[in-house]
Scaffold this motif. Structure first.
Motif, PDB file in Angstrom:
ATOM      1  N   ALA A   1       0.146   5.071  32.975  1.00 18.61           N
ATOM      2  CA  ALA A   1       0.201   6.236  32.764  1.00 18.61           C
ATOM      3  C   ALA A   1      -0.781   6.431  31.346  1.00 18.61           C
ATOM      4  N   GLY A   2      -1.676   6.422  31.656  1.00 13.99           N
ATOM      5  CA  GLY A   2      -3.600   6.943  30.806  1.00 13.99           C
ATOM      6  C   GLY A   2      -4.113   5.575  31.298  1.00 13.99           C
ATOM      7  N   VAL A   3      -3.794   4.384  32.302  1.00 15.86           N
ATOM      8  CA  VAL A   3      -4.941   4.389  32.596  1.00 15.86           C
ATOM      9  C   VAL A   3      -5.535   4.072  33.885  1.00 15.86           C
ATOM     10  N   MET A   4      -7.057   4.442  33.247  1.00 17.37           N
ATOM     11  CA  MET A   4      -7.797   4.626  34.678  1.00 17.37           C
ATOM     12  C   MET A   4      -8.562   3.741  34.693  1.00 17.37           C
ATOM     13  N   VAL A   5      -9.213   3.950  36.570  1.00 24.50           N
ATOM     14  CA  VAL A   5     -10.078   3.118  36.923  1.00 24.50           C
ATOM     15  C   VAL A   5     -11.416   4.355  37.299  1.00 24.50           C
TER      16      VAL A   5
END
Length: 176
Positions: free
Chosen positions: A9-13
């Motif tokens: 959650a919260g880590v985005m590409v």
């Protein structure tokens, strides 16, 4: 920009959408409104550059604990790297899990790393330059890290590092 969630959650590409014509290409790398619309408001206040002349350079796994916790948007502006985000948020359902992405100047991809998530990378070719956009600003003396090869995390690196700082190589094992 295209935003893709990862397993953490919260880590985005964040992928760019370059506009091309006979002159070349133009792409937006950050827009606060687009990040907010994607559910991840981010307004960087500091920009830093990491120059890495040697392939196999490992930097990480770094983070700033609260109250100085940072959110980072990281991208390779030259070269290519294996980028890793490691969830160190004890209340998170993905605590001690990691995700990765290959970032390169060619693919223009970035990784958004939220507060409480450690970050590290391994360069995959010579002369890899890494651009960091950070919020809030880095606070010297409050940095922390965990060891890149700590068995508690079992990060699968594409190869062993050829170059690593003594500090990064000797962080103690993580304790739950």
């Amino acid at each position: 920009m295209r935003f893709s969630e990862t397993a953490i959650a919260g880590v985005m590409v964040v992928d760019i959408e370059p506009r091309q014509d006979a002159r070349g290409a133009f792409a937006r790398l950050h827009c606060p409104d687009e990040f907010a619309a994607a559910g991840h408001p981010f307004v960087p206040v500091q920009t830093s550059l990491s120059r890495n002349p040697h392939p196999g350079t490992l930097r990480g796994m770094h983070y700033q604990p609260g109250p100085h916790a940072e959110t980072k948007l990281v991208r390779a502006v030259r070269g290519r790297m294996f980028d890793v985000a490691l969830d160190l948020r004890a209340a998170s359902p993905t605590y001690r899990q990691w995700t990765s992405a290959e970032l390169s100047a060619e693919n223009g991809r970035a990784l958004l790393i939220p507060q409480g998530v450690a970050h590290g990378f391994l360069t995959l070719e010579a002369d890899t330059d890494v651009l960091y956009q950070i919020s809030p600003a880095f606070q010297p003396g409050h940095e922390a890290g965990v060891r890149w090869d700590d068995p508690a995390f079992a990060i699968t690196w594409p190869t062993a590092p050829a170059l690593i700082s003594p500090r990064d190589a000797t962080y103690p094992d993580h304790r739950a």
